[in-house]
Design an enzyme around this catalytic site. Sequence first.
Site, PDB file in Angstrom:
ATOM      1  N   ASN A 132       0.869  -1.185   0.000  1.00  0.00           N
ATOM      2  CA  ASN A 132       0.000   0.000   0.000  1.00  0.00           C
ATOM      3  C   ASN A 132       0.907   1.238   0.000  1.00  0.00           C
ATOM      4  O   ASN A 132       2.122   1.107   0.180  1.00  0.00           O
ATOM      5  CB  ASN A 132      -0.922  -0.042   1.228  1.00  0.00           C
ATOM      6  CG  ASN A 132      -0.114  -0.112   2.509  1.00  0.00           C
ATOM      7  OD1 ASN A 132       0.625   0.805   2.829  1.00  0.00           O
ATOM      8  ND2 ASN A 132      -0.209  -1.232   3.222  1.00  0.00           N
TER       9      ASN A 132
ATOM     10  N   ASP B 165      -3.269  -6.735   4.984  1.00  0.00           N
ATOM     11  CA  ASP B 165      -4.171  -7.731   5.579  1.00  0.00           C
ATOM     12  C   ASP B 165      -4.026  -9.105   4.935  1.00  0.00           C
ATOM     13  O   ASP B 165      -4.484 -10.091   5.490  1.00  0.00           O
ATOM     14  CB  ASP B 165      -5.622  -7.257   5.452  1.00  0.00           C
ATOM     15  CG  ASP B 165      -5.904  -6.120   6.418  1.00  0.00           C
ATOM     16  OD1 ASP B 165      -5.341  -6.135   7.523  1.00  0.00           O
ATOM     17  OD2 ASP B 165      -6.680  -5.203   6.057  1.00  0.00           O
TER      18      ASP B 165
ATOM     19  N   PHE C 263      -4.381   2.814  14.877  1.00  0.00           N
ATOM     20  CA  PHE C 263      -4.884   3.744  13.870  1.00  0.00           C
ATOM     21  C   PHE C 263      -6.029   3.054  13.143  1.00  0.00           C
ATOM     22  O   PHE C 263      -6.073   1.825  13.082  1.00  0.00           O
ATOM     23  CB  PHE C 263      -3.780   4.105  12.863  1.00  0.00           C
ATOM     24  CG  PHE C 263      -2.880   5.209  13.344  1.00  0.00           C
ATOM     25  CD1 PHE C 263      -1.954   4.977  14.350  1.00  0.00           C
ATOM     26  CD2 PHE C 263      -2.967   6.489  12.803  1.00  0.00           C
ATOM     27  CE1 PHE C 263      -1.134   5.991  14.811  1.00  0.00           C
ATOM     28  CE2 PHE C 263      -2.146   7.509  13.256  1.00  0.00           C
ATOM     29  CZ  PHE C 263      -1.228   7.263  14.256  1.00  0.00           C
TER      30      PHE C 263
ATOM     31  N   LYS D 299     -10.027  -4.553  19.321  1.00  0.00           N
ATOM     32  CA  LYS D 299      -8.585  -4.751  19.515  1.00  0.00           C
ATOM     33  C   LYS D 299      -8.143  -4.367  20.934  1.00  0.00           C
ATOM     34  O   LYS D 299      -6.954  -4.337  21.226  1.00  0.00           O
ATOM     35  CB  LYS D 299      -7.795  -3.981  18.445  1.00  0.00           C
ATOM     36  CG  LYS D 299      -8.210  -4.396  17.016  1.00  0.00           C
ATOM     37  CD  LYS D 299      -7.277  -3.887  15.938  1.00  0.00           C
ATOM     38  CE  LYS D 299      -7.885  -4.105  14.546  1.00  0.00           C
ATOM     39  NZ  LYS D 299      -6.905  -4.195  13.475  1.00  0.00           N
TER      40      LYS D 299
ATOM     41  N   LYS E  10      10.928 -15.259 -11.183  1.00  0.00           N
ATOM     42  CA  LYS E  10      10.008 -14.220 -11.659  1.00  0.00           C
ATOM     43  C   LYS E  10       8.926 -14.851 -12.554  1.00  0.00           C
ATOM     44  O   LYS E  10       9.263 -15.632 -13.456  1.00  0.00           O
ATOM     45  CB  LYS E  10      10.824 -13.195 -12.452  1.00  0.00           C
ATOM     46  CG  LYS E  10      10.041 -12.034 -12.944  1.00  0.00           C
ATOM     47  CD  LYS E  10      10.930 -11.103 -13.773  1.00  0.00           C
ATOM     48  CE  LYS E  10      10.067 -10.082 -14.477  1.00  0.00           C
ATOM     49  NZ  LYS E  10      10.726  -9.515 -15.640  1.00  0.00           N
TER      50      LYS E  10
ATOM     51  N   LYS F 153     -13.012  -0.996  15.829  1.00  0.00           N
ATOM     52  CA  LYS F 153     -11.619  -1.469  15.982  1.00  0.00           C
ATOM     53  C   LYS F 153     -11.118  -1.199  17.408  1.00  0.00           C
ATOM     54  O   LYS F 153     -10.396  -2.013  17.982  1.00  0.00           O
ATOM     55  CB  LYS F 153     -10.707  -0.785  14.957  1.00  0.00           C
ATOM     56  CG  LYS F 153     -10.946  -1.272  13.537  1.00  0.00           C
ATOM     57  CD  LYS F 153     -10.150  -0.491  12.492  1.00  0.00           C
ATOM     58  CE  LYS F 153     -10.623  -0.877  11.086  1.00  0.00           C
ATOM     59  NZ  LYS F 153     -10.060  -0.070  10.026  1.00  0.00           N
TER      60      LYS F 153
HETATM   61  N1  CTP Z   1      -3.198  -3.780  12.054  1.00  0.00           N
HETATM   62  C1  CTP Z   1      -2.411  -4.804  12.515  1.00  0.00           C
HETATM   63  N2  CTP Z   1      -2.327  -5.969  11.807  1.00  0.00           N
HETATM   64  C2  CTP Z   1      -3.019  -6.129  10.672  1.00  0.00           C
HETATM   65  C3  CTP Z   1      -3.817  -5.079  10.196  1.00  0.00           C
HETATM   66  C4  CTP Z   1      -3.901  -3.912  10.900  1.00  0.00           C
HETATM   67  O1  CTP Z   1      -1.774  -4.653  13.560  1.00  0.00           O
HETATM   68  N3  CTP Z   1      -2.909  -7.269  10.003  1.00  0.00           N
HETATM   69  C5  CTP Z   1      -3.298  -2.534  12.853  1.00  0.00           C
HETATM   70  C6  CTP Z   1      -2.863  -1.283  12.124  1.00  0.00           C
HETATM   71  O2  CTP Z   1      -1.501  -1.004  12.363  1.00  0.00           O
HETATM   72  C7  CTP Z   1      -3.769  -0.224  12.741  1.00  0.00           C
HETATM   73  C8  CTP Z   1      -5.027  -0.993  13.101  1.00  0.00           C
HETATM   74  O3  CTP Z   1      -4.662  -2.364  13.158  1.00  0.00           O
HETATM   75  O4  CTP Z   1      -3.228   0.302  13.931  1.00  0.00           O
HETATM   76  C9  CTP Z   1      -6.164  -0.839  12.132  1.00  0.00           C
HETATM   77  O5  CTP Z   1      -5.704  -1.075  10.821  1.00  0.00           O
HETATM   78  P1  CTP Z   1      -6.655  -0.833   9.572  1.00  0.00           P
HETATM   79  O6  CTP Z   1      -5.894  -1.146   8.337  1.00  0.00           O
HETATM   80  O7  CTP Z   1      -7.320   0.497   9.682  1.00  0.00           O
HETATM   81  O8  CTP Z   1      -7.820  -1.869   9.787  1.00  0.00           O
HETATM   82  P2  CTP Z   1      -7.911  -3.415   9.778  1.00  0.00           P
HETATM   83  O9  CTP Z   1      -7.938  -3.896  11.179  1.00  0.00           O
HETATM   84  O10 CTP Z   1      -6.874  -3.990   8.875  1.00  0.00           O
HETATM   85  O11 CTP Z   1      -9.363  -3.605   9.170  1.00  0.00           O
HETATM   86  P3  CTP Z   1      -9.932  -3.204   7.708  1.00  0.00           P
HETATM   87  O12 CTP Z   1      -8.776  -3.398   6.743  1.00  0.00           O
HETATM   88  O13 CTP Z   1     -11.028  -4.145   7.508  1.00  0.00           O
HETATM   89  O14 CTP Z   1     -10.378  -1.785   7.800  1.00  0.00           O
END
Ligand code: CTP
Length: 401
Positions: free
Chosen positions: A208, A277, A322, A340, A287, A336
């Site tokens: 990302n 994720d 975040f 969490k 490759k 969240k």
């Molecule tokens: N986070 C994490 N591990 C993951 C995904 C996210 O520790 N695999 C943490 C991020 O660092 C952030 C928080 O969880 O502090 C929320 O991340 P975000 O990307 O907003 O949400 P997700 O929990 O991944 O949910 P979604 O993608 O469905 O919005």
Amino acid sequence: MLKAKSILLGVSGGIAVYKSAELVRLLVKEGASVHVVMTANAQQFVTPMTFQVLSNNVVGTDLFSMESESRISHIQKARLPDLIVLAPATANLMAKMAAGIADDYLTTILLATTAPVLVCPAMNVKMWEHPATQRNLRTLVELGYRIQPPAVGALACQEEGAGRLAELGDIMEGSIRLLTPPSLAGKTVLISAGPTWEPFDPVRFLSNPSSGKMGYALAKIASRRSARVHLVSGPCCLEAPAGVERTCVTSALEMRDAILRLSPDADAVVMAAAVSDYRPSERAIQKIKKAQQGLSVLFEPNPDILAALGEVKPPAQVLVGFAAETENLLANARKKLGQKNLDFIVANDLTRKGSGFACDTNEVKIIERSGAVSDLVPMTKEEVASEIWNRVEQLFTGAKD
Ligand code: CTP
């Protein structure tokens, strides 16, 4: 950062004096009120007029000047500043300071002041390495002076080595640190930053646009406040802020391992990383060659690092996350926060200009466990980081009470 701070810049005679003129400009730009004092030798390189124009203040040059002593004595001048910066500090100035000699305007002020002093040496490499200079340096450290070590590189005397005046950015950072109250002293904080890369062949990955700027700003501000800072960083182009212990990782699994290893010792954990994720279920060794029929890659979920931290969170640890959202900002962030087990969450609306990925500013809402929402105005990521640490500090104090 330096608004309303009074800084006395002591300039001694070396070729790096021309850089000090730029330093005055930077300090003034950050809001400091700068008063320059020059040694006689410094005036051989650049005239006091340059410093006077840039600082907009009269430059101190002569201990026995009737005019300047009647306006403000050297003792008053020593009492005034919040910070004294010596740049460049020559071997001679360092020797005098180590011996407690006060034979001109600058050294007299240095003996009479109780302000913190940042010494930025600049000299020929042989002079820097000379045992006498190194002994004086040790003495200055023992006396409580802070040292901004010289940089290594090409020197004006055609030699190579240590002796160049530190980068002005580093001197600015050193100055800000000396003026920042050590409100996180004794605390260990763990911060994650940047994206993760999830490769599906040796040259391609899922990721990302995270630049790491928010996490690095958090690390910088915590370090300025004297915390012990561990930064676990995904791939990005940023330099580790001064004093920060950085672990570089690539994938979400590596980030999880590093975070779970370091988190038990942390008083606070802030997950600012944009963790991917998903990761590809398979990774090709070679490759993948292009083909006409397109490419399908199967992904499987990565572990949620923050949720795992929330499950084992010690009662006194502060846990911050975040929420990066493109819709239903508050509802999603609240979910969240609860799921969490966080103390508070920083909600980021990715659709807003000047917010979220890869920019220097951020516009966030902070949601606390109580349900209270703080709607922060758009600000720099360093300012957002300050707001976050202010809240973490409040929670630390609350935990103590
Ligand atoms: N986070 C994490 N591990 C993951 C995904 C996210 O520790 N695999 C943490 C991020 O660092 C952030 C928080 O969880 O502090 C929320 O991340 P975000 O990307 O907003 O949400 P997700 O929990 O991944 O949910 P979604 O993608 O469905 O919005």
